[in-house]
Design a protein around this motif. Sequence first.
Motif, short mmCIF file in Angstrom:
data_model
loop_
_atom_site.label_atom_id
_atom_site.label_comp_id
_atom_site.label_asym_id
_atom_site.label_seq_id
_atom_site.Cartn_x
_atom_site.Cartn_y
_atom_site.Cartn_z
N ARG A 2 27.15 5.33 -5.47
CA ARG A 2 28.51 5.81 -5.74
C ARG A 2 29.42 4.66 -6.20
NH1 ARG A 2 30.58 10.35 -3.56
NH2 ARG A 2 29.05 10.29 -1.87
N GLU A 3 29.31 3.53 -5.52
CA GLU A 3 30.15 2.37 -5.88
C GLU A 3 29.79 1.83 -7.25
OE1 GLU A 3 30.90 0.77 -1.29
OE2 GLU A 3 29.22 0.01 -2.48
N ASP A 54 25.16 7.37 -1.25
CA ASP A 54 25.68 6.33 -0.37
C ASP A 54 24.60 5.35 0.10
OD1 ASP A 54 28.44 7.22 -0.37
OD2 ASP A 54 27.67 8.98 0.68
N LYS A 55 23.52 5.29 -0.67
CA LYS A 55 22.45 4.33 -0.39
C LYS A 55 22.61 3.11 -1.30
CE LYS A 55 19.02 7.74 1.06
NZ LYS A 55 18.98 7.27 2.46
N HIS A 78 38.94 5.31 -2.23
CA HIS A 78 38.19 6.54 -1.98
C HIS A 78 38.92 7.72 -2.61
CE1 HIS A 78 35.27 4.51 0.48
NE2 HIS A 78 36.26 3.90 1.11
N THR A 107 26.43 0.63 -3.21
CA THR A 107 25.81 1.95 -3.19
C THR A 107 25.79 2.54 -4.60
OG1 THR A 107 27.87 3.15 -2.83
CG2 THR A 107 26.71 2.33 -0.87
#
Length: 249
Positions: free
Chosen positions: A97-98, A142-143, A117, A95
């Motif tokens: 975020r990642e 989060d995509k 997290h 994602t």
Amino acid sequence: MTSGLAVHGLSKNFGGLQVARNLTLSLPNGARTALIGPNGAGKTTFANLLTGVLKPTSGTILLNGKSVGKMSESERVRAGIAKTFQITNLFRDLTVRENIRLPILERERRTNKVFCHSDGIPELECEIFQLLEDLALTPLADKPVRGLAYGQQRLVELALTLALKPKVLILDEPAAGVPSTESHLIVQAIKRLPADLSVLIIEHDMQLVFEVANRIIVLVNGAILLDGTPQEVISNREVRELYLGADHG
């Protein structure tokens, strides 16, 4: 001590071919400088000299008054010189975020906590949140990257580079490959960059250049032809005819 990036007499030879000729310029803190010129002018060579991909034949590169000439690429990144764009280098199955989390963990030497997290490292997640906000990426956080439009992927890559907390940011053709319908995303992102960050934009899209740069350096045959304001560049007949075309005449 001089603040920002300063280059003095930078030259690069490949055998008898000189591809950078006595380049001298400065990027003070907060600079928004564009580097333009025709294909083969030496723009990529100059960027590679700054980042350590290439070693100069002669000349010096100073960051806040200290020489970075003997530093490797990774050492220069840690010192504060970072380059992005031209070719996206993202983890497409992760994602947004990642992806942003990875360079922060690398910077903090915490790569063993890639998938933790906010309850694990709350200050890290706070930093990720701020980068998402600054680049208008929060709705996409989060995509998976592979599902994003190309212009959005470019913004993610910019977020990754900013996560390294550079002092000097080199944007190598930020609009390359971005559809015209998405180019405004790149312009807006550049305008939102931290005010004290020195930015060098290497770009062919002159509309973008004139929107975001307050200083333009024209490079030809490895040498600086002109270093001035956008108005000075527009007013220069040689630059207008050779590099900007009739549309800017």
